[in-house]
Design a protein around this motif. Structure first.
Motif, short mmCIF file in Angstrom:
data_model
loop_
_atom_site.label_atom_id
_atom_site.label_comp_id
_atom_site.label_asym_id
_atom_site.label_seq_id
_atom_site.Cartn_x
_atom_site.Cartn_y
_atom_site.Cartn_z
N GLU A 1 5.45 0.04 13.52
CA GLU A 1 4.74 -0.35 14.94
C GLU A 1 3.39 0.17 14.65
N GLY A 2 2.51 -0.68 14.46
CA GLY A 2 1.27 -0.50 14.36
C GLY A 2 0.31 -1.59 14.16
N ALA A 3 -0.99 -1.18 14.31
CA ALA A 3 -2.05 -2.28 14.26
C ALA A 3 -2.40 -2.68 12.61
N LYS A 4 -3.12 -4.02 12.41
CA LYS A 4 -3.49 -4.09 11.00
C LYS A 4 -4.78 -3.41 10.89
N GLN B 1 0.82 -1.20 -0.20
CA GLN B 1 0.04 -0.15 -0.01
C GLN B 1 0.87 1.23 -0.01
N ASP B 2 0.09 2.25 -0.53
CA ASP B 2 1.10 3.63 -0.53
C ASP B 2 1.28 4.37 0.83
N ASN B 3 0.39 4.09 1.64
CA ASN B 3 0.57 5.10 3.01
C ASN B 3 -0.21 4.19 4.11
N THR B 4 0.99 3.69 5.17
CA THR B 4 0.36 3.08 6.21
C THR B 4 -0.07 4.13 7.16
N GLY B 5 0.62 5.36 7.18
CA GLY B 5 0.23 6.29 8.16
C GLY B 5 1.11 6.31 9.29
N ILE B 6 2.04 5.30 9.26
CA ILE B 6 2.66 4.81 10.60
C ILE B 6 4.21 5.35 10.44
N ASN C 1 11.03 13.63 5.12
CA ASN C 1 10.01 13.57 3.65
C ASN C 1 9.59 12.12 3.73
N GLN C 2 9.21 11.67 4.83
CA GLN C 2 8.51 10.19 4.58
C GLN C 2 6.87 10.60 4.81
N LYS C 3 6.33 11.09 4.09
CA LYS C 3 4.77 11.70 4.40
C LYS C 3 3.89 10.45 4.06
N TRP C 4 4.36 9.69 2.98
CA TRP C 4 3.39 8.72 2.56
C TRP C 4 4.24 7.11 2.95
N PRO C 5 4.46 6.54 3.90
CA PRO C 5 5.21 5.46 3.93
C PRO C 5 4.73 4.24 3.61
N ASP C 6 5.37 3.88 2.35
CA ASP C 6 5.04 2.47 1.56
C ASP C 6 4.87 1.37 2.76
N GLU C 7 3.99 0.55 2.37
CA GLU C 7 4.13 -0.84 3.15
C GLU C 7 4.63 -1.70 2.10
N ILE C 8 5.40 -2.71 2.21
CA ILE C 8 5.86 -3.57 1.43
C ILE C 8 6.17 -4.95 1.94
#
Length: 201
Positions: free
Chosen positions: A178-181, A133-138, A158-165
């Motif tokens: 560090e976050g919940a599903k 996803q494009d943005n974990t928000g974490i 500059n990590q405004k939209w942290p990718d999840e891979i």
């Protein structure tokens, strides 16, 4: 003054631009899209603080990073700083693939690298990653026996939209968010903009 073919003297001046030569002095190469941007000094400082000698290659000044250039660093590492998704494509992935095929080491770092390259074979075949996803928000990361923030503080911010891979074999994950599903957050009252984890994190 110079004379033309008829012997007439011509007076004037001309400004000639001569590029400096790129010199290979170290086994670490820092490739940047523009050395005058706000992010390059952070990478330089990190390398200098670690006592690591490096050469800096400015794509906006010297042009494309070629395989003959990268081959000078086969016994070291090439680091590419891509501040955003458009910059992530400013280094030729075919050149990078050839460099890696020769046994080279490469660090791809920056904002939205996954978002920019997610549909390219290079992303799966060489970076051994799949885009979730494009943005974990974490913005808090765990791993390597530490926890740190990737936004705020004295970093690039500059990590405004942290990718999840997710990793693909033979890669191994060493850092996680560090976050919940997302499904675990679905029935909770939200007081922030945290999106949550949609894969392995």
């Amino acid at each position: 003054a110079i004379a033309d073919a008829d012997g007439n003297v011509i007076n004037g001046s001309a400004e000639i631009f001569v590029k400096e030569l790129f010199a290979v002095n170290n086994n670490v190469l820092l490739v940047v899209t523009d050395k005058t941007d706000e992010f390059t000094p952070l990478y330089k400082k990190a390398l200098e603080d670690a006592g690591i000698g490096y050469d800096c290659y400015d794509l906006s000044y010297f042009g494309d990073a070629t395989l003959p250039l990268l081959k000078n660093y086969l016994n070291g590492v090439v680091i590419f700083n891509a501040p955003g998704s458009s910059e992530a494509k400013k280094i030729d992935r075919g050149v990078l693939a050839s460099f890696l095929d020769l046994g080279g080491n490469f660090l791809f770092t920056g904002q939205d690298v996954g978002y920019a390259l997610k549909n390219e074979a290079f992303y799966a075949d060489y970076l051994h990653a799949t885009f979730i996803q494009d943005n974990t928000g974490i913005h808090t990361i765990n791993g390597l026996d530490m926890q740190f923030a990737i936004e705020g503080g004295d970093g690039a911010n500059n990590q405004k939209w942290p990718d999840e891979i997710d990793v693909l074999a033979p890669a191994q994950a060493i850092l996680t968010y560090e976050g919940a599903k997302i499904e675990e957050l679905a029935n909770t009252e939200r007081v922030d903009n945290t999106r949550g984890i949609n894969g392995s994190g």
